[in-house]
Design a protein around this motif. Structure first.
Motif, mmCIF file in Angstrom:
data_model
loop_
_atom_site.group_PDB
_atom_site.id
_atom_site.type_symbol
_atom_site.label_atom_id
_atom_site.label_comp_id
_atom_site.label_asym_id
_atom_site.label_seq_id
_atom_site.Cartn_x
_atom_site.Cartn_y
_atom_site.Cartn_z
ATOM 1 N N ARG B 23 13.423 20.803 38.596
ATOM 2 C CA ARG B 23 13.979 22.174 38.213
ATOM 3 C C ARG B 23 13.698 22.577 36.774
ATOM 4 N NH1 ARG B 23 20.230 20.359 36.205
ATOM 5 N NH2 ARG B 23 19.721 18.362 35.351
ATOM 6 N N ARG B 24 12.882 22.071 36.240
ATOM 7 C CA ARG B 24 12.554 22.670 34.781
ATOM 8 C C ARG B 24 11.451 23.663 35.070
ATOM 9 N NH1 ARG B 24 12.041 18.884 29.562
ATOM 10 N NH2 ARG B 24 14.100 19.519 29.938
ATOM 11 N N THR B 25 11.886 25.177 34.524
ATOM 12 C CA THR B 25 11.156 26.324 34.634
ATOM 13 C C THR B 25 10.098 26.225 33.767
ATOM 14 O OG1 THR B 25 12.181 27.212 32.941
ATOM 15 C CG2 THR B 25 13.084 27.703 35.074
ATOM 16 N N LEU B 26 8.930 26.967 34.058
ATOM 17 C CA LEU B 26 7.742 27.108 33.167
ATOM 18 C C LEU B 26 8.093 27.381 31.735
ATOM 19 C CD1 LEU B 26 4.588 26.844 33.058
ATOM 20 C CD2 LEU B 26 4.418 29.071 33.945
ATOM 21 N N ALA B 27 9.100 28.330 31.621
ATOM 22 C CA ALA B 27 9.429 28.681 30.145
ATOM 23 C C ALA B 27 9.751 27.373 29.638
ATOM 24 C CB ALA B 27 10.330 29.743 30.307
ATOM 25 N N ASP B 28 10.648 26.587 30.198
ATOM 26 C CA ASP B 28 11.277 25.269 29.505
ATOM 27 C C ASP B 28 10.044 24.304 29.206
ATOM 28 O OD1 ASP B 28 13.447 26.587 28.961
ATOM 29 O OD2 ASP B 28 14.735 25.657 30.458
ATOM 30 N N VAL B 29 9.312 24.176 30.192
ATOM 31 C CA VAL B 29 8.195 23.149 30.140
ATOM 32 C C VAL B 29 7.378 23.588 28.844
ATOM 33 C CG1 VAL B 29 6.004 22.497 30.985
ATOM 34 C CG2 VAL B 29 7.763 22.692 32.673
ATOM 35 N N LEU B 30 6.974 25.082 28.652
ATOM 36 C CA LEU B 30 6.232 25.262 27.478
ATOM 37 C C LEU B 30 6.892 25.072 26.243
ATOM 38 C CD1 LEU B 30 4.879 28.543 28.849
ATOM 39 C CD2 LEU B 30 3.570 26.738 28.397
ATOM 40 N N ARG B 31 8.349 25.158 26.395
ATOM 41 C CA ARG B 31 9.149 25.233 24.976
ATOM 42 C C ARG B 31 9.600 23.894 24.702
ATOM 43 N NH1 ARG B 31 11.575 29.460 22.749
ATOM 44 N NH2 ARG B 31 13.499 28.213 22.507
ATOM 45 N N ILE B 32 9.849 23.134 25.744
ATOM 46 C CA ILE B 32 10.639 21.838 25.432
ATOM 47 C C ILE B 32 9.228 20.629 25.706
ATOM 48 C CG2 ILE B 32 12.214 20.104 26.423
ATOM 49 C CD1 ILE B 32 13.969 22.780 27.252
ATOM 50 N N ASP B 33 8.674 20.871 26.694
ATOM 51 C CA ASP B 33 7.685 19.608 26.764
ATOM 52 C C ASP B 33 6.886 19.749 25.895
ATOM 53 O OD1 ASP B 33 9.045 17.990 29.241
ATOM 54 O OD2 ASP B 33 8.930 20.020 29.860
ATOM 55 N N LEU B 34 6.151 20.954 25.873
ATOM 56 C CA LEU B 34 5.024 21.221 25.086
ATOM 57 C C LEU B 34 5.315 21.821 23.571
ATOM 58 C CD1 LEU B 34 2.575 22.791 27.724
ATOM 59 C CD2 LEU B 34 2.670 20.294 26.897
ATOM 60 N N GLY B 35 6.633 22.171 23.391
ATOM 61 C CA GLY B 35 6.825 22.665 21.925
ATOM 62 C C GLY B 35 6.148 24.014 21.486
ATOM 63 N N LEU B 36 5.913 24.504 22.467
ATOM 64 C CA LEU B 36 5.420 25.929 22.305
ATOM 65 C C LEU B 36 6.535 27.049 22.402
ATOM 66 C CD1 LEU B 36 2.056 25.474 24.354
ATOM 67 C CD2 LEU B 36 2.262 25.594 21.871
ATOM 68 N N THR B 37 7.247 27.010 21.522
ATOM 69 C CA THR B 37 8.530 28.032 21.404
ATOM 70 C C THR B 37 8.236 29.408 21.133
ATOM 71 O OG1 THR B 37 8.841 27.328 19.110
ATOM 72 C CG2 THR B 37 9.870 26.005 20.677
ATOM 73 N N GLY B 38 6.850 29.825 21.261
ATOM 74 C CA GLY B 38 6.806 31.515 21.152
ATOM 75 C C GLY B 38 6.972 32.054 22.437
ATOM 76 N N THR B 39 7.136 31.272 23.263
ATOM 77 C CA THR B 39 7.653 32.036 24.899
ATOM 78 C C THR B 39 9.304 32.005 24.753
ATOM 79 O OG1 THR B 39 5.854 31.371 25.989
ATOM 80 C CG2 THR B 39 7.601 31.843 27.221
ATOM 81 N N HIS B 40 9.746 33.173 24.532
ATOM 82 C CA HIS B 40 11.086 33.126 24.446
ATOM 83 C C HIS B 40 11.983 33.255 25.689
ATOM 84 C CE1 HIS B 40 10.596 34.846 20.001
ATOM 85 N NE2 HIS B 40 10.337 33.455 20.159
ATOM 86 N N VAL B 41 13.095 32.753 25.774
ATOM 87 C CA VAL B 41 14.086 32.978 26.758
ATOM 88 C C VAL B 41 15.259 33.579 26.721
ATOM 89 C CG1 VAL B 41 15.499 31.431 28.581
ATOM 90 C CG2 VAL B 41 12.913 30.754 27.820
ATOM 91 N N GLY B 42 15.271 34.765 27.591
ATOM 92 C CA GLY B 42 16.412 35.875 27.391
ATOM 93 C C GLY B 42 17.378 35.637 28.314
ATOM 94 N N CYS B 43 17.104 36.238 29.488
ATOM 95 C CA CYS B 43 18.112 36.320 30.538
ATOM 96 C C CYS B 43 18.124 35.293 31.681
ATOM 97 C CB CYS B 43 17.924 37.776 31.145
ATOM 98 S SG CYS B 43 16.333 37.916 32.114
ATOM 99 N N GLU B 44 16.807 34.722 31.833
ATOM 100 C CA GLU B 44 16.608 33.767 32.727
ATOM 101 C C GLU B 44 16.777 34.397 34.260
ATOM 102 O OE1 GLU B 44 18.943 30.322 31.470
ATOM 103 O OE2 GLU B 44 16.885 29.582 30.859
ATOM 104 N N HIS B 45 16.712 35.749 34.468
ATOM 105 C CA HIS B 45 16.816 36.044 35.769
ATOM 106 C C HIS B 45 15.835 37.191 35.938
ATOM 107 C CE1 HIS B 45 19.960 38.323 34.167
ATOM 108 N NE2 HIS B 45 19.965 39.124 35.069
ATOM 109 N N GLY B 46 14.861 37.249 35.194
ATOM 110 C CA GLY B 46 13.652 38.196 35.293
ATOM 111 C C GLY B 46 13.677 39.597 35.014
ATOM 112 N N ILE B 47 14.945 39.983 34.101
ATOM 113 C CA ILE B 47 15.119 41.149 33.756
ATOM 114 C C ILE B 47 14.404 41.472 32.624
ATOM 115 C CG2 ILE B 47 16.798 42.889 33.171
ATOM 116 C CD1 ILE B 47 16.989 42.433 36.053
#
Ligand SMILES: Cc1cc2nc3c(=O)[nH]c(=O)nc-3n(C[C@H](O)[C@H](O)[C@H](O)COP(=O)(O)OP(=O)(O)OC[C@H]3O[C@@H](n4cnc5c(N)ncnc54)[C@H](O)[C@@H]3O)c2cc1C
Ligand code: FES
Ligand code: FES
Lengths: 288, 162
Positions: B23-47
């Motif tokens: 259930r971990r999204t690619l955005a969260d894999v990048l941010r949480i597992d790889l520490g690459l927090t440059g990819t931001h998360v706003g709406c989490e539904h594609g908008i």
């Protein structure tokens, strides 16, 4: 929000995908591009127990000609259709790439698939409208073999189709090419699903319109055909098309959803305007 | 299985072997597992497009892909743009044209534009505006963003190897 827990499986063949879902039961779901399913999971509006990833089934991502028909694999992405403009392949279906451009935005179109869109069955979805306009035959593969459903019988109500939970949509066969076609849409924000949309297609033979199709999306729970308006235009001479009459008839013929006061009247008004626009634009595609 | 799975991701040229929950999204894999927090998360539904990254060279919403689906693919994020702290032409143009204020949307716009320019070498401003409409910015009013992308497109087109 974050989605609920689920099991993940990858299928590499159609048979494997069908066997898996039949085994896992109704709580499991196929995932294609994920562009409708994942937002619903992130909101927890959908909580499938398992996902079966079908994107690695190799042979369902294709666009082919079979005589008059255009045969599109269910895993073909919006972006692929948008960029398929080769006239020898797309002859008679030039409206399909144009319609694809109305779907969300590029980063949605790089992932989303035509099959996913038809299964999701949003009444304003471009592929749902195109399926009705070009009399698509939808091929399903299930545990008891394959069957084909015509687009006219596909949509059973809002977000509901003729497919059973354990059937995989594998192919969409658009059967009736048309020389002229256009799609007119209205939405409040660019790239959103349309508030209302009208698609028109016809042939011109001896200066007269024939095989007229008019499909209205986003106004009722399923995409509907404007039968009376179609009849009105059938046989009309190109120079004297009763655009007014067709638009009024299309607007009068729909039974719009109404969740807010005056919404039905508003949607009817949109159908009138968009029908005019679509007929004019479709006539213009014939001139080129 | 709902238990974690091992996936391979190549991110900005570097290969990673990661164990993730489905259930971990690619955005969260990048941010949480790889520490690459440059990819931001706003709406989490594609908008909003804040999470836009390049996956196998195409712009995608990283919030609408599960890490397990991305297994085996190659991903480019905003961290992969600047080399040794030297900003790219596009990043410099964003700065020059005031194409960012708070900067929340900027990584998404940069990746969207990089993906676009790679396949559309000489776009006109109307096409750039259409493409940029995929993402939302609450601060700038978009003009600076469009100007920056158009300028870089023209510059890269003139400099292209013939
Ligand atoms: C911001 C945004 C804007 C959008 N705007 C539009 C728009 O303007 N117009 C539009 O039409 N769409 C729009 N969409 C939706 C988009 O087109 C989706 O790609 C599409 O609706 C679903 O396709 P998918 O491949 O992503 O399917 P998924 O999300 O993977 O699946 C959708 C459903 O179909 C089922 N499914 C998928 N493929 C199959 C198959 N082959 N057989 C059986 N079941 C299957 C899944 O189980 C699921 O229930 C938008 C989406 C977003 C996020
Ligand atoms: S966070 Fe992905 S589109 Fe908004
Ligand atoms: S700079 Fe603040 S959202 Fe774009």
């Amino acid at each position: 929000m974050k989605p609920a827990r689920f099991d993940y499986h990858r299928a590499s063949t159609t048979l494997e995908a069908v066997a898996l879902i039949d085994d896992l039961g109704e709580e499991a779901k196929f995932i294609a591009g994920g562009q409708s399913l994942v937002p619903m999971m992130n909101f927890r509006l959908a909580r499938p127990s398992a996902l079966i990833d079908i994107m690695h089934i190799g042979d369902l991502d294709s666009i082919q000609r079979d005589g008059d028909a255009l045969v599109v694999g269910a895993l073909t992405r919006h972006r692929t259709l948008e960029t398929s403009t080769d006239p020898t392949l797309m002859g008679g279906f030039a409206l399909l790439p144009t319609a694809a451009r109305w779907i969300g935005h590029t980063p949605i179109r790089t992932r989303g698939t035509i099959g996913g869109s038809l299964m999701h069955a949003d009444a304003s979805a471009e592929w749902c409208m195109m399926a009705r306009l070009f009399n698509a035959q939808l091929r399903l593969e299930g545990p008891r073999g394959r069957r084909t459903v015509a687009a006219d019988d596909w949509f059973q109500g809002m977000f509901s189709t003729a497919a059973d939970f354990n059937e995989l949509l594998v192919e969409i066969r658009f059967t009736t090419p048309r020389q002229c076609g256009a799609l007119a849409e209205f939405s409040r924000r660019h790239g959103d699903f349309a508030t209302a949309a009208v698609a028109v297609a016809f042939d011109v033979v001896d200066d007269r319109l024939c095989n007229v199709g008019i499909v209205i999306g986003g106004v009722e729970g399923v995409p509907v055909r404007a039968g009376e308006a179609e009849t009105l235009l059938e046989g009309a001479s190109v120079g004297a098309v009763d655009v007014d009459g067709a638009a009024r008839s299309a607007a009068a013929g729909v039974a719009p959803m109404e969740s807010e006061p005056r919404e039905a009247a508003y949607r009817r008004h949109l159908v009138d305007t968009l029908t005019r626009r679509a007929i004019h634009d479709a006539l213009a595609t014939g001139v080129q | 299985m709902s238990e974690s799975r091992e996936i391979t991701l190549t991110v900005n040229g570097e290969r990673h072997l990661i164990v993730v929950e489905p259930r971990r999204t690619l955005a969260d894999v990048l941010r949480i597992d790889l520490g690459l927090t440059g990819t931001h998360v706003g709406c989490e539904h594609g908008i909003c497009g804040a999470c836009t990254v390049l996956m196998d060279d195409e712009p995608v919403r990283a919030c609408l892909i599960f890490g397990v689906q991305a297994d085996g693919s190659s991903v480019r994020t905003v961290e992969g743009l600047a080399v040794k702290g030297e900003l790219t032409d596009l990043q410099q143009a964003f700065s020059r044209h005031h194409a960012l204020q708070c900067g929340f949307c900027t990584p998404g716009f940069l990746m969207l534009a990089e993906g676009y320019l790679a396949t559309t070498p000489a776009p006109d401003p109307v096409a750039v505006r259409e493409m940029a409409s995929a993402n939302l910015c609450r601060c700038t009013g978009y003009q600076g963003i469009v100007d920056a992308i158009v300028e870089v497109a023209e510059h890269r087109f003139r400099q292209r190897p013939i």
